[in-house]
Design a protein around this motif. Structure first.
Motif, short mmCIF file in Angstrom:
data_model
loop_
_atom_site.label_atom_id
_atom_site.label_comp_id
_atom_site.label_asym_id
_atom_site.label_seq_id
_atom_site.Cartn_x
_atom_site.Cartn_y
_atom_site.Cartn_z
N ILE A 11 0.74 -1.33 0.05
CA ILE A 11 -0.10 0.13 0.09
C ILE A 11 0.82 1.28 -0.24
O ILE A 11 0.62 2.12 -0.49
N LEU A 14 2.22 1.57 -3.48
CA LEU A 14 1.30 2.44 -4.54
C LEU A 14 0.75 3.67 -4.18
O LEU A 14 0.79 4.50 -5.27
N LYS A 21 -5.77 7.70 -2.54
CA LYS A 21 -6.22 6.99 -1.42
C LYS A 21 -7.81 6.87 -1.72
O LYS A 21 -8.00 5.73 -1.53
N LEU A 24 -7.49 3.76 -4.03
CA LEU A 24 -7.09 2.58 -3.28
C LEU A 24 -8.32 2.04 -2.50
O LEU A 24 -8.82 0.92 -2.32
#
Length: 81
Positions: A11, A14, A21, A24
């Motif tokens: 995460i 990424l 955000k 994601l």
């Protein structure tokens, strides 16, 4: 390392690569939904042990969407917290 800690580094990579955000969160929301829906659907399998209480829970998941859009595209934008 606990299995739940494994995604943390991915995460972070990424986010460092520029993934928002929000994007994601949408991907993770979809993954969680698919996992829950699949589990509830499997419980409703006619070959599974007959338990009436869970036979249509997967359908209830769709109606739980606060936007009323049953998880269709745009439902995440329809309800803001």
């Amino acid at each position: 390392m606990a299995p739940s800690a494994i995604p943390g580094a991915a995460i972070e990579r990424l986010l460092a690569a520029g993934v928002s955000k929000r994007d994601l969160g949408l991907v993770l929301r979809c993954a969680a939904y698919e996992a829950v829906f699949g589990t509830l659907y499997a419980l409703s399998d006619p070959g599974a042990e007959d338990v009436d209480d869970v036979s249509t829970l997967y359908e209830e998941l769709l109606t739980a969407d606060p936007s009323g859009m049953e998880g269709r595209p745009g439902s995440a934008d329809a309800v803001r917290h």
